[in-house]
Design a protein around this motif. Structure first.
Motif, PDB file in Angstrom:
ATOM      1  N   SER A  81      38.722  28.080  34.353  1.00  0.00           N
ATOM      2  CA  SER A  81      39.934  28.871  34.594  1.00  0.00           C
ATOM      3  C   SER A  81      40.057  30.049  33.630  1.00  0.00           C
ATOM      4  O   SER A  81      40.710  31.045  33.959  1.00  0.00           O
ATOM      5  CB  SER A  81      41.177  27.991  34.475  1.00  0.00           C
ATOM      6  N   SER A  82      39.478  29.960  32.445  1.00  0.00           N
ATOM      7  CA  SER A  82      39.561  31.085  31.506  1.00  0.00           C
ATOM      8  C   SER A  82      38.485  30.959  30.441  1.00  0.00           C
ATOM      9  O   SER A  82      37.947  29.865  30.206  1.00  0.00           O
ATOM     10  CB  SER A  82      40.938  31.153  30.832  1.00  0.00           C
ATOM     11  N   HIS A 246      47.992  30.378  39.408  1.00  0.00           N
ATOM     12  CA  HIS A 246      46.900  31.243  38.957  1.00  0.00           C
ATOM     13  C   HIS A 246      47.366  32.184  37.839  1.00  0.00           C
ATOM     14  O   HIS A 246      46.803  33.259  37.663  1.00  0.00           O
ATOM     15  CB  HIS A 246      46.363  32.066  40.131  1.00  0.00           C
ATOM     16  N   PRO A 248      47.752  34.237  34.621  1.00  0.00           N
ATOM     17  CA  PRO A 248      46.792  34.595  33.568  1.00  0.00           C
ATOM     18  C   PRO A 248      47.173  33.966  32.227  1.00  0.00           C
ATOM     19  O   PRO A 248      48.353  33.883  31.881  1.00  0.00           O
ATOM     20  CB  PRO A 248      46.886  36.125  33.507  1.00  0.00           C
ATOM     21  N   ALA A 249      46.171  33.544  31.482  1.00  0.00           N
ATOM     22  CA  ALA A 249      46.410  32.938  30.176  1.00  0.00           C
ATOM     23  C   ALA A 249      46.512  34.013  29.096  1.00  0.00           C
ATOM     24  O   ALA A 249      45.821  35.030  29.146  1.00  0.00           O
ATOM     25  CB  ALA A 249      45.264  31.983  29.828  1.00  0.00           C
ATOM     26  N   THR A 287      41.286  36.880  25.970  1.00  0.00           N
ATOM     27  CA  THR A 287      41.063  35.807  26.946  1.00  0.00           C
ATOM     28  C   THR A 287      40.912  36.408  28.328  1.00  0.00           C
ATOM     29  O   THR A 287      41.728  37.245  28.738  1.00  0.00           O
ATOM     30  CB  THR A 287      42.239  34.815  26.944  1.00  0.00           C
ATOM     31  N   SER A 289      41.012  35.481  32.214  1.00  0.00           N
ATOM     32  CA  SER A 289      41.439  34.453  33.165  1.00  0.00           C
ATOM     33  C   SER A 289      40.693  34.635  34.476  1.00  0.00           C
ATOM     34  O   SER A 289      40.630  35.749  35.013  1.00  0.00           O
ATOM     35  CB  SER A 289      42.948  34.550  33.409  1.00  0.00           C
ATOM     36  N   TYR A 298      40.639  39.506  38.091  1.00  0.00           N
ATOM     37  CA  TYR A 298      40.523  38.855  36.795  1.00  0.00           C
ATOM     38  C   TYR A 298      41.508  39.540  35.839  1.00  0.00           C
ATOM     39  O   TYR A 298      41.817  40.722  35.988  1.00  0.00           O
ATOM     40  CB  TYR A 298      39.117  39.008  36.231  1.00  0.00           C
TER      41      TYR A 298
END
Length: 445
Positions: A81-82, A246, A248-249, A287, A289, A298
């Protein structure tokens, strides 16, 4: 009724509610202060805990980032996932993987794609963070954060009211010599600690509100709708979407959950995304994601210290085209205020001075809790003396006395509705307890 008597009555009513506020929320505040104090040193603690997993030998060339993803997926048996790209060349990349048993973080050597090891979820400090926000116990407890933060502000406001000098009474500005076995020593310690740390505690409570499950979500939605929050999407790109699944981190409060569509054909590539991110001059660490939905872009979010360093890149994973480049300068004034508040809250904005000041606030919460408990213990009701109840200060009747409390807490009840609802519940409970204790006393006679 003389002016002095009215003032005394007001003092007693405020004292009673200061007692109740502390009785209700100090245990939770002490837990949040402990976990928050630990989280201030997140990088140092993680470096010590995961050193065998995170240290790698520096070599001439890194392998393709797509191999990092493939190695983590094969090694842990899940979907990536990231990917966290560290600042230092001698550190492993951290790959988050969704597995059947839950989320795990794999430490992957960027030079040969060897999986060194893995840890559950976000590791120890991830659990500390979830405990700090009470998310570890579920959403209802995260709602409790808002109530506790509101009551913490009430504690500070009523405490300042009680400390304020009146006529012959001199306010305590420095600890006075006394016997720790006697209550005045603990009263002075409590007052002085609250005096110097009250502003920090109130600041931590206010800036912690964006993480609350009700007020934070509502305020964030209002910021977006009013144009005071995240920047508008570029004209050539699709509008911002919102996705919890979903999300984003590491993108921060302003860009939390913001996604952007990048429809296209063919497989996406992390290598293409990272090449684009670095060619655009995004500084490490950051990071990336990887969305589970192939129609989404992305997202690369920089891990920042100061709020004004915030930056998020939205990149088409197939072509490397940058769909959006969201920076601090594009944020609305509301978003800037809250991003700054969160950075200070986490001890990041102004370096070690900031971190130590927030740590001082966390320590002060424990000093206030311990000294308050000792004071209550020394004046607690004793059955042998015929006393019953919690030992709350006596509340004299009269609308002018109650007005003192309402003037302090009503604005907070309006600003923070859950705090207001809990205040109404506390008033009802206080009345019921008063009636019960009165009837019990009459029955005992």
């Amino acid at each position: 009724m003389t002016k002095h008597t009215v003032l005394t009555d007001a003092y007693r009513v405020v004292w009673r509610w200061h007692f109740y506020a502390g009785f209700l929320v100090l245990p939770v505040l002490m837990l949040m202060a402990l976990t928050g104090g630990l989280y201030l040193f997140k990088s140092e603690i993680e470096d010590a805990l995961y050193r065998p997993l995170s240290r790698v030998e520096v070599r001439d060339q890194r392998v393709s980032p797509d191999r990092w993803v493939a190695a983590a997926q094969v090694g842990l048996g899940g979907q990536v996932s990231s990917v966290f790209v560290p600042e230092r060349a001698d550190r492993a990349v951290q790959v988050k993987v969704r597995t059947e048993g839950g989320k795990r973080t794999a430490f992957v050597d960027p030079y040969d794609a060897h999986v060194i090891g893995s840890i559950p979820g976000d590791g120890l400090m991830g659990s500390v963070k979830r405990l700090h926000s009470l998310e570890l116990f579920g959403r209802p407890f995260n709602i409790l954060v808002e109530i506790v933060a509101g009551w913490a502000i009430i504690l500070v406001a009523t405490g300042l009211f009680l400390w304020w000098p009146r006529r012959r009474d001199m306010a305590v500005a420095l600890p006075r010599a006394g016997d720790p076995k006697r209550r005045p020593f603990w009263r002075d310690l409590h007052a002085v600690t609250g005096l110097y740390a009250g502003a920090v505690i109130a600041f931590l409570a206010i800036t912690g509100m964006p993480w609350s499950a009700v007020w934070g979500d509502v305020f964030l939605a209002q910021m977006r709708a009013s144009g005071l929050g995240r920047p508008p999407a570029p004209a050539a790109a699709s509008p911002w979407g919102h996705s919890e699944h979903h999300a984003p981190a590491g993108s921060g409060w302003t860009m939390e959950g913001a996604v952007m569509h990048a429809p296209g054909h063919g497989p996406a590539s992390l290598s293409i995304v990272i090449a684009t991110v670095e060619s655009r001059g995004m500084a490490r660490p950051y990071t990336v994601s990887i969305p589970g939905d192939p129609s989404l872009a992305y997202t690369a979010a920089r891990l920042t210290e100061a709020a004004e360093e915030a930056r998020s890149l939205y990149v088409d994973g197939r072509t490397g085209e940058v769909k959006a480049d969201a920076r601090w300068s594009q944020f609305g004034i509301g978003a800037k205020a809250f991003e700054w508040g969160i950075a200070v809250h986490q001890g990041q904005q102004y370096g070690w001075v900031n971190r130590l000041l927030m740590l001082g606030g966390c320590i002060a919460v424990w000093m206030l809790g311990i000294s308050g408990l000792v004071m209550w213990w020394k004046r607690r009701p004793r059955q042998r003396d015929g006393q019953i109840g919690l030992g709350a200060p006596f509340a004299p009747p009269g609308p002018r006395a109650r007005a003192a409390v309402l003037g302090l807490v009503l604005p907070l009840a309006v600003l923070y509705p859950l705090t207001g609802l809990s205040l109404v519940a506390a008033i009802v409970l206080d009345r019921l307890v008063s009636v019960f204790l009165k009837s019990r006393s009459e029955f005992a006679r």
